[in-house]
Motif scaffolding. Structure first.
Motif, short mmCIF file in Angstrom:
data_model
loop_
_atom_site.label_atom_id
_atom_site.label_comp_id
_atom_site.label_asym_id
_atom_site.label_seq_id
_atom_site.Cartn_x
_atom_site.Cartn_y
_atom_site.Cartn_z
N GLY A 1 42.81 29.11 58.90
CA GLY A 1 42.23 30.62 58.63
C GLY A 1 43.09 31.58 58.44
N LEU A 2 44.45 31.28 57.64
CA LEU A 2 45.28 32.19 57.40
C LEU A 2 45.40 32.66 55.88
CD1 LEU A 2 48.38 30.84 59.64
CD2 LEU A 2 46.82 32.76 60.01
N LYS A 3 45.75 33.48 55.38
CA LYS A 3 46.05 34.04 53.99
C LYS A 3 47.23 33.64 53.55
CE LYS A 3 43.09 37.99 54.29
NZ LYS A 3 41.96 37.64 53.68
N VAL A 4 47.36 33.58 52.45
CA VAL A 4 48.73 32.96 51.67
C VAL A 4 49.07 33.88 50.71
CG1 VAL A 4 49.27 30.93 50.11
CG2 VAL A 4 47.40 30.63 51.70
N LYS A 5 50.60 33.98 50.70
CA LYS A 5 51.19 34.95 49.70
C LYS A 5 52.15 33.76 49.05
CE LYS A 5 54.70 38.47 49.27
NZ LYS A 5 56.19 38.05 49.46
N ILE A 6 52.29 33.72 47.75
CA ILE A 6 53.24 33.01 46.87
C ILE A 6 54.25 33.86 46.39
CG2 ILE A 6 53.57 31.53 45.14
CD1 ILE A 6 51.92 30.00 47.01
N ASP A 7 55.53 33.46 46.69
CA ASP A 7 56.85 34.07 45.77
C ASP A 7 56.99 33.11 44.61
OD1 ASP A 7 56.65 35.95 47.73
OD2 ASP A 7 58.66 35.14 48.78
N THR A 8 57.42 33.67 43.31
CA THR A 8 57.40 32.87 42.25
C THR A 8 58.37 33.36 41.45
OG1 THR A 8 56.45 31.66 40.58
CG2 THR A 8 55.22 33.67 41.22
N ASN A 9 58.82 32.70 40.61
CA ASN A 9 59.86 33.28 39.40
C ASN A 9 58.89 33.44 38.01
OD1 ASN A 9 59.78 30.72 37.98
ND2 ASN A 9 62.00 29.99 39.12
N GLY A 10 57.51 32.94 38.09
CA GLY A 10 56.92 33.13 37.03
C GLY A 10 56.78 32.20 36.03
N SER A 11 57.64 30.99 36.16
CA SER A 11 57.92 30.06 35.11
C SER A 11 56.76 29.11 35.04
CB SER A 11 59.02 29.54 35.08
OG SER A 11 59.39 28.80 36.23
N PHE A 12 55.70 29.11 35.61
CA PHE A 12 54.77 28.08 35.89
C PHE A 12 53.33 28.66 35.69
CE2 PHE A 12 58.41 26.08 37.66
CZ PHE A 12 58.53 24.84 37.10
N PRO A 13 52.97 29.49 34.89
CA PRO A 13 51.70 30.27 34.72
C PRO A 13 50.52 29.75 34.76
CG PRO A 13 52.61 30.32 32.59
CD PRO A 13 53.72 29.66 33.46
N TYR A 14 50.43 28.27 34.36
CA TYR A 14 49.07 27.70 34.18
C TYR A 14 48.81 27.10 35.65
CZ TYR A 14 49.88 27.75 29.21
OH TYR A 14 50.22 28.14 28.20
N ALA A 15 49.85 26.50 36.38
CA ALA A 15 49.71 26.45 37.93
C ALA A 15 49.27 27.25 38.58
CB ALA A 15 50.87 25.60 38.35
N LEU A 16 50.11 28.67 38.19
CA LEU A 16 49.71 29.90 39.13
C LEU A 16 48.17 30.28 38.76
CD1 LEU A 16 50.86 31.82 40.94
CD2 LEU A 16 51.52 33.28 39.07
N LYS A 17 47.79 29.98 37.59
CA LYS A 17 46.25 30.32 37.12
C LYS A 17 45.21 29.71 37.97
CE LYS A 17 43.55 31.30 33.04
NZ LYS A 17 42.35 30.31 33.43
N GLN A 18 45.69 28.32 37.97
CA GLN A 18 44.69 27.31 38.68
C GLN A 18 44.89 27.80 40.33
OE1 GLN A 18 45.78 23.32 38.36
NE2 GLN A 18 43.94 22.64 39.03
N CYS B 1 45.42 31.54 47.04
CA CYS B 1 46.25 32.52 47.57
C CYS B 1 45.71 33.84 47.29
CB CYS B 1 47.52 32.46 46.69
SG CYS B 1 47.43 32.84 44.88
N ASP B 2 46.14 34.96 48.17
CA ASP B 2 45.73 36.27 48.37
C ASP B 2 46.61 37.24 47.65
OD1 ASP B 2 43.25 35.62 50.12
OD2 ASP B 2 44.94 34.40 51.03
N PHE B 3 47.90 36.64 47.54
CA PHE B 3 48.95 37.87 46.99
C PHE B 3 50.12 36.93 46.45
CE2 PHE B 3 52.29 40.92 47.09
CZ PHE B 3 51.56 42.00 46.92
N VAL B 4 50.58 37.40 45.43
CA VAL B 4 51.75 36.82 44.69
C VAL B 4 52.81 37.90 44.46
CG1 VAL B 4 52.32 35.75 42.42
CG2 VAL B 4 50.31 35.11 43.48
N ALA B 5 53.99 37.36 44.87
CA ALA B 5 55.01 38.36 44.44
C ALA B 5 56.02 37.47 43.23
CB ALA B 5 56.16 38.44 45.49
N MET B 6 56.00 38.15 42.05
CA MET B 6 56.77 37.46 40.99
C MET B 6 57.98 38.27 40.84
SD MET B 6 55.59 36.70 37.09
CE MET B 6 56.87 36.78 35.86
N ASP B 7 59.23 37.50 40.52
CA ASP B 7 60.48 38.09 40.28
C ASP B 7 60.58 38.41 38.75
OD1 ASP B 7 61.62 38.00 42.83
OD2 ASP B 7 61.78 35.87 42.64
N VAL B 8 61.01 39.53 38.42
CA VAL B 8 61.42 39.85 37.16
C VAL B 8 62.79 40.17 37.24
CG1 VAL B 8 61.13 41.28 35.10
CG2 VAL B 8 58.91 40.75 36.67
#
Length: 234
Positions: free
Chosen positions: A92-109, A116-123
């Motif tokens: 019953g918990l929400k999910v936030k993912i921290d990522t460097n953005g180098s796996f867009p296809y996995a992230l899209k899926q 996931c409910d929120f994504v923080a991507m490092d630029v």
């Protein structure tokens, strides 16, 4: 995939939420300013933790923790991330993912499966040769741009984050970084923590002051809807 660390309760890793934070070992980047180098290296010194034991913590405090931040390292490099997010969802918990953005296809899926409910991507720097210095690796800029576009179009909560590392992120870079995420809802400028850096050179580096950080934020505000400072600026 190994869980190699956790924070039981955090008020700072997901704005407006009380969360548990879990750290996934391993990363495909080698950033010299990384503040979790042992986690990024999936160091054997770090003891592996297991989700069933960690899941008992929020279950013991119903209504207190309302989300889990999955960070690293780089969690999206592991196929097991999908199963972990399903297990977090199952309690019953929400999910936030921290990522460097180098796996867009996995992230899209992950987004399409509503895991996931929120994504923080490092630029980490402007999308040019400076990025290789920041990431410590060759970087495919098209892949990063794909992740940026994905998040902007995803319909879920997101933020882009840049750590203000003097010598890696210079004042003239902020406009270029903001242009790369132009139109985004939020760009967060994070304070650099030198004592945790991977390299000795950066551990001696003087950080940006509050007034300098505010000038950098002002340069970025021309291109994004909101810019926030995060961390301790003096």
């Amino acid at each position: 995939m190994r869980i190699v660390g956790f924070v039981e309760t955090s008020l700072v890793d997901w704005d407006g939420r009380i969360t548990m934070v879990i750290f996934i070992g391993g990363c495909n980047f080698h950033c010299p300013f990384c503040h979790n180098p042992k986690v990024a290296a999936d160091s054997p010194e770090l003891h592996e933790l297991h989700w069933p034991a960690l899941a008992r913590i929020p279950r013991s405090k119903p209504g207190w923790v309302d989300g889990v931040v999955v960070t690293g390292g780089e969690p999206m490099m592991h196929p097991e991330i999908f199963d972990l997010c399903r297990k977090i969802r199952a309690i019953g918990l929400k999910v936030k993912i921290d990522t460097n953005g180098s796996f867009p296809y996995a992230l899209k899926q992950l987004i399409e499966l509503k895991l996931c409910d929120f994504v923080a991507m490092d630029v980490k720097a402007p999308l040019n040769d400076k990025y290789r210095k920041a990431a410590g690796r060759d970087v495919d800029f098209a892949v990063l741009r794909r992740s940026i576009r994905l998040l902007k179009e995803s319909g879920i909560g997101y933020e882009f984050r840049t750590t203000l590392v003097p010598g890696i992120v210079e004042p003239e870079d902020l406009s270029e970084i903001a242009k790369a995420v132009e139109g985004a809802n939020l760009l967060v400028l994070q304070q650099f923590i030198p004592q945790n850096a991977r390299t000795e050179e950066l551990r001696r580096r003087k950080v940006y002051s509050l007034s300098q950080a505010e000038e950098l934020a002002a340069a970025a505000r021309h291109f994004v809807k909101q810019v926030k400072l995060r961390g301790k600026f003096l």
